[in-house]
Design an enzyme around this catalytic site. Structure first.
Site, short mmCIF file in Angstrom:
data_model
loop_
_atom_site.label_atom_id
_atom_site.label_comp_id
_atom_site.label_asym_id
_atom_site.label_seq_id
_atom_site.Cartn_x
_atom_site.Cartn_y
_atom_site.Cartn_z
N HIS A 87 9.99 28.10 -29.14
CA HIS A 87 9.86 29.50 -28.72
C HIS A 87 9.62 30.44 -29.91
O HIS A 87 9.84 31.64 -29.78
CB HIS A 87 11.07 29.96 -27.92
CG HIS A 87 11.20 29.30 -26.58
ND1 HIS A 87 12.09 29.73 -25.62
CD2 HIS A 87 10.58 28.23 -26.04
CE1 HIS A 87 12.00 28.96 -24.55
NE2 HIS A 87 11.09 28.03 -24.79
N ASP B 282 6.94 22.45 -26.66
CA ASP B 282 7.50 22.93 -25.39
C ASP B 282 6.40 23.64 -24.60
O ASP B 282 6.38 24.85 -24.56
CB ASP B 282 8.67 23.87 -25.70
CG ASP B 282 9.44 24.31 -24.48
OD1 ASP B 282 9.32 23.65 -23.43
OD2 ASP B 282 10.16 25.31 -24.56
N GLU C 260 8.12 26.85 -15.57
CA GLU C 260 9.44 26.40 -16.01
C GLU C 260 10.13 27.43 -16.88
O GLU C 260 11.36 27.61 -16.80
CB GLU C 260 9.30 25.07 -16.77
CG GLU C 260 10.62 24.36 -17.07
CD GLU C 260 11.26 24.79 -18.39
OE1 GLU C 260 12.43 24.45 -18.61
OE2 GLU C 260 10.57 25.47 -19.19
N GLU C 261 9.36 28.12 -17.71
CA GLU C 261 9.96 29.06 -18.66
C GLU C 261 10.55 30.30 -17.98
O GLU C 261 11.30 31.04 -18.61
CB GLU C 261 8.93 29.49 -19.72
CG GLU C 261 8.42 28.36 -20.60
CD GLU C 261 9.45 27.80 -21.55
OE1 GLU C 261 10.61 28.26 -21.52
OE2 GLU C 261 9.12 26.87 -22.30
N HIS D 260 5.86 20.75 -18.01
CA HIS D 260 5.33 22.05 -17.58
C HIS D 260 4.21 22.53 -18.49
O HIS D 260 4.19 22.23 -19.69
CB HIS D 260 6.44 23.11 -17.50
CG HIS D 260 7.15 23.36 -18.80
ND1 HIS D 260 6.79 24.37 -19.67
CD2 HIS D 260 8.22 22.76 -19.38
CE1 HIS D 260 7.61 24.38 -20.71
NE2 HIS D 260 8.48 23.41 -20.56
N GLU E 12 11.11 17.16 -21.77
CA GLU E 12 11.35 18.32 -22.63
C GLU E 12 11.55 17.80 -24.05
O GLU E 12 11.74 16.60 -24.28
CB GLU E 12 12.59 19.08 -22.16
CG GLU E 12 12.35 19.92 -20.92
CD GLU E 12 11.53 21.17 -21.19
OE1 GLU E 12 11.46 21.61 -22.36
OE2 GLU E 12 10.97 21.72 -20.22
#
Length: 404
Positions: free
Chosen positions: A375, A132, A166-167, A103, A191
């Site tokens: 994140h 990510d 995706e998030e 993604h 991922e």
């Protein structure tokens, strides 16, 4: 260690390594050398979910790189999400049909890349979304580039589907992912791998559950008796519903958000909304929780309130299964030939692999880069694991394409 020495060691430890493996590993090392410059470009572009301008920039770069390796690329709008689903297809001469998933979106807001730009320090590369999932998109492209360079075509179709949402649960791509997965034998989810260098063999499903409570406003000081306190009822319901998890089935119910509308401190609130994060490993638990939420909502503290139950299913569970376990063993054997140990774990966090697994496609997750701090502003990848992870993915594509 030079590739020749490494492979001699491998021959002693693990019997034999095909000459093709040597070539693939050398190409993987070469890919690592050229990896960081394009990665810096991608990481320094803000592309949070919903950021159409940033997503478009990242998508265009990715599309150009996919076309450079001969992929047939098309895009599909990801409405209601911003951005496009990028679908790259490479046709071979064999039978194996393999789907790669990644993604373009991140969790970071506009301006984040400027505040925390790409950098290298102590064997690590840092940047927002580096692990990510921007670095992992490049990993997938490099694996496909190696297949082209060594002229490997003994597969039916390799499809690389890269989505922009995706998030936030893949609202504009989940049906496309499921439909595409049905047409493939295997889904390899790009991922990130954990700091301990592991792949993921199962993931929990995600549900968005909660309640909305309607009451009646009144002045909190002058005539509170005329009100009906929605906040108080919401607190009561939260306490009783928080016990609806089931540790034996690994079902969790965690209340995370409470909102009372205008939040005026001298007014009895007439509205409250409480949200819970629900994680399940068994799909039947979604139904059970909706039933129990409804039953508990009838056990009111304040009869004057009205309660509406919210029960929204997100990603379906991706349970452990023998087919994925077999893929794990294959991946571990590949890693072992270069003297490394690949771990395996499950996760309470969901990915688009949940959608692929839900339609019956054999799925293996966390085949991306190794790092940590996902994140956060300290997100990083381990530079010395770039080549091994490129090699792992490339060899999986070769073996699965060959039908092994």
């Amino acid at each position: 260690m030079a590739i020749a020495s490494l492979l001699c060691l491998t021959l002693v430890q693990f019997n034999a390594v095909a000459i093709t493996d040597s070539i693939v590993y050398e190409r993987s090392q070469q890919s690592q050398i050229n990896f960081l410059a394009p990665l810096k470009t991608l990481v320094n572009i803000d592309s949070g979910t919903g950021d159409l301008q940033g997503l478009t920039k990242v998508e265009n770069i990715v599309i150009d790189r996919l076309k450079s390796i001969g992929a047939d690329v098309k895009t599909i709008d990801a409405k209601p999400s911003a951005g496009r689903n990028v679908i790259a297809t490479i046709k071979g001469t064999g039978k194996g049909k393999i789907l790669l998933l990644a993604h373009t979106d991140t969790v970071f807001k506009q301006g984040g890349a400027l505040a925390s730009p790409f950098k290298i320090a102590n064997g690590r590369a840092y940047g927002l979304g580096i692990m990510d999932d921007k670095g992992i998109i490049l990993l997938g492209i490099e694996a496909l580039r190696i297949l082209k360079d060594v002229n490997f075509k003994n597969f039916g179709t390799i499809t690389f589907l890269i989505n922009p949402d995706e998030e936030k649960g893949s609202l504009g791509s989940r049906e496309l992912i499921k439909a595409t997965a049905k047409k493939h034998d295997v889904a390899l989810v790009l991922e990130f791998g954990s700091p301990q260098d592991k792949v993921t063999s199962w993931r929990k499903g995600i549900g968005y559950y909660g309640i909305e409570v309607k009451g009646r406003k009144a002045h909190a000081g002058a005539e509170p008796e005329k009100g009906c306190n929605a906040l108080l009822e919401a607190a009561h319901q939260t306490l009783q519903m928080s016990k609806l998890g089931d540790p034996k089935k690994q079902t969790t119910v965690n209340f995370t958000v409470l909102n009372t509308g205008d939040n005026t401190p001298n007014t009895i609130p007439d509205f409250a909304k409480v949200q819970a994060d629900v994680r399940v490993l068994e799909a039947q638990e979604y139904t059970r929780l909706e039933r129990d939420f409804t039953q508990f909502s009838q056990q009111k503290l304040l009869p004057c309130t009205q309660i509406k139950v919210i029960a929204e299913k997100g990603r379906p569970p991706f349970p452990a299964n023998p087919q994925t376990d077999a893929l794990v063993k294959k991946a571990q054997a590949i890693y072992q030939t270069i003297g490394l140990k690949l771990g395996v774990e499950g996760s309470g966090g969901g990915t688009d692999g949940n959608y692929a697994a839900a339609v019956g496609t054999t799925t293996l997750d966390a085949l991306g880069l190794v790092g940590g701090g996902a994140h956060t502003k300290d997100e990083y990848i381990e530079i010395d694991r770039i080549a091994p992870r490129i090699y792992l993915l490339t060899k999986l594509l070769i073996d699965l394409g060959n039908g092994e």
